[in-house]
Design a protein around this motif. Structure first.
Motif, PDB file in Angstrom:
ATOM      1  N   ALA A  84      -9.683 -13.104   4.086  1.00 55.87           N
ATOM      2  CA  ALA A  84      -8.836 -12.550   3.022  1.00 55.87           C
ATOM      3  C   ALA A  84      -8.285 -11.185   3.412  1.00 55.87           C
ATOM      4  CB  ALA A  84      -9.630 -12.444   1.719  1.00 55.87           C
ATOM      5  N   ALA A  85      -9.116 -10.360   4.026  1.00 53.88           N
ATOM      6  CA  ALA A  85      -8.657  -9.028   4.447  1.00 53.88           C
ATOM      7  C   ALA A  85      -7.554  -9.136   5.495  1.00 53.88           C
ATOM      8  CB  ALA A  85      -9.830  -8.219   4.995  1.00 53.88           C
ATOM      9  N   GLU A  86      -7.722 -10.048   6.428  1.00 55.96           N
ATOM     10  CA  GLU A  86      -6.694 -10.208   7.469  1.00 55.96           C
ATOM     11  C   GLU A  86      -5.421 -10.795   6.876  1.00 55.96           C
ATOM     12  OE1 GLU A  86      -5.332  -9.516  11.303  1.00 55.96           O
ATOM     13  OE2 GLU A  86      -7.241  -8.897  10.428  1.00 55.96           O
ATOM     14  N   CYS A  87      -5.566 -11.781   5.983  1.00 52.97           N
ATOM     15  CA  CYS A  87      -4.393 -12.355   5.311  1.00 52.97           C
ATOM     16  C   CYS A  87      -3.670 -11.288   4.485  1.00 52.97           C
ATOM     17  CB  CYS A  87      -4.810 -13.498   4.389  1.00 52.97           C
ATOM     18  SG  CYS A  87      -5.270 -15.030   5.203  1.00 52.97           S
ATOM     19  N   GLY A  88      -4.445 -10.373   3.905  1.00 51.49           N
ATOM     20  CA  GLY A  88      -3.869  -9.318   3.083  1.00 51.49           C
ATOM     21  C   GLY A  88      -2.954  -8.370   3.835  1.00 51.49           C
ATOM     22  N   LYS A  89      -2.994  -8.422   5.143  1.00 51.83           N
ATOM     23  CA  LYS A  89      -2.105  -7.573   5.960  1.00 51.83           C
ATOM     24  C   LYS A  89      -0.680  -8.111   6.002  1.00 51.83           C
ATOM     25  CE  LYS A  89      -5.832  -6.005   8.981  1.00 51.83           C
ATOM     26  NZ  LYS A  89      -6.373  -6.011  10.365  1.00 51.83           N
ATOM     27  N   PHE A  90      -0.473  -9.312   5.423  1.00 49.67           N
ATOM     28  CA  PHE A  90       0.840  -9.946   5.461  1.00 49.67           C
ATOM     29  C   PHE A  90       1.289 -10.363   4.057  1.00 49.67           C
ATOM     30  CE2 PHE A  90      -1.421 -10.715   9.418  1.00 49.67           C
ATOM     31  CZ  PHE A  90      -0.525 -10.201  10.342  1.00 49.67           C
ATOM     32  N   PRO A  91       1.429  -9.388   3.139  1.00 51.52           N
ATOM     33  CA  PRO A  91       1.774  -9.721   1.752  1.00 51.52           C
ATOM     34  C   PRO A  91       3.174 -10.314   1.599  1.00 51.52           C
ATOM     35  CG  PRO A  91       1.896  -7.352   2.091  1.00 51.52           C
ATOM     36  CD  PRO A  91       1.312  -7.948   3.351  1.00 51.52           C
ATOM     37  N   GLU A  92       4.026 -10.100   2.579  1.00 52.91           N
ATOM     38  CA  GLU A  92       5.392 -10.628   2.499  1.00 52.91           C
ATOM     39  C   GLU A  92       5.456 -12.133   2.751  1.00 52.91           C
ATOM     40  OE1 GLU A  92       4.530  -9.905   6.740  1.00 52.91           O
ATOM     41  OE2 GLU A  92       4.189  -8.700   4.955  1.00 52.91           O
ATOM     42  N   ASP A  93       4.426 -12.702   3.321  1.00 56.52           N
ATOM     43  CA  ASP A  93       4.376 -14.138   3.595  1.00 56.52           C
ATOM     44  C   ASP A  93       3.606 -14.807   2.460  1.00 56.52           C
ATOM     45  OD1 ASP A  93       3.336 -16.716   4.605  1.00 56.52           O
ATOM     46  OD2 ASP A  93       4.293 -16.092   6.481  1.00 56.52           O
ATOM     47  N   HIS A  94       4.317 -15.554   1.611  1.00 64.21           N
ATOM     48  CA  HIS A  94       3.686 -16.109   0.409  1.00 64.21           C
ATOM     49  C   HIS A  94       2.579 -17.118   0.715  1.00 64.21           C
ATOM     50  CE1 HIS A  94       6.662 -19.273   1.140  1.00 64.21           C
ATOM     51  NE2 HIS A  94       5.903 -20.050   0.400  1.00 64.21           N
ATOM     52  N   ILE A  95       2.658 -17.834   1.814  1.00 65.47           N
ATOM     53  CA  ILE A  95       1.618 -18.801   2.175  1.00 65.47           C
ATOM     54  C   ILE A  95       0.339 -18.064   2.577  1.00 65.47           C
ATOM     55  CG2 ILE A  95       0.946 -20.580   3.847  1.00 65.47           C
ATOM     56  CD1 ILE A  95       3.919 -21.477   3.818  1.00 65.47           C
ATOM     57  N   VAL A  96       0.485 -17.034   3.377  1.00 67.92           N
ATOM     58  CA  VAL A  96      -0.673 -16.247   3.822  1.00 67.92           C
ATOM     59  C   VAL A  96      -1.275 -15.480   2.646  1.00 67.92           C
ATOM     60  CG1 VAL A  96      -1.451 -14.441   5.407  1.00 67.92           C
ATOM     61  CG2 VAL A  96       0.228 -16.130   6.187  1.00 67.92           C
TER      62      VAL A  96
END
Length: 129
Positions: A84-96
């Motif tokens: 979740a923390a790593e995914c949170g680095k890409f808030p512009e990508d709605h899938i991530v």
């Protein structure tokens, strides 16, 4: 006689969250791999795969009613928080970003299965790493 884990509502919810997170992480991993260069220099792909594997393992441990499933919950919690923390680095990508939310929810359930019922806040995710 042991209770069927699928009859215990908390266990059933945990199993469902684990399998949902497993599928979401694999779908997001596929998306990340299709995007290529955008995610190439990150740990995102590795953490998504590890989170998927750990969620799958923990769900199967609960179904099998192994006596060390709480350790699986701990491992699943850690994997979900880190993904979740790593995914949170890409808030512009709605899938991530959606995957980050699902991982946080799964972490909350795993924490509950460890005997801790304190909910995980999204703001705590970045503080864990």
């Amino acid at each position: 006689m042991r209770m069927n884990p699928l009859q215990d509502s908390d266990t059933a919810k945990s199993i469902n969250f684990c399998f949902t997170t497993y599928r979401c992480c694999l779908e997001t991993l596929n998306h990340v791999q299709e995007q290529g260069i955008k995610f190439a220099q990150t740990d995102l792909a590795l953490l998504l795969q590890l989170c998927a594997d750990t969620c799958d393992l923990h769900a199967r441990m609960q179904i099998a009613e192994v006596d060390f499933a709480s350790q699986g919950a701990e491992l699943c919690y850690e994997a979900c928080i880190r993904a979740a923390a790593e995914c949170g680095k890409f808030p512009e990508d709605h899938i991530v970003a959606k995957c980050a939310d699902i991982c946080v929810k799964c972490a909350e359930h795993c924490r509950g299965m460890m005997g801790m019922t304190v909910p995980v806040k999204s703001s705590q995710v970045s503080a864990r790493i």
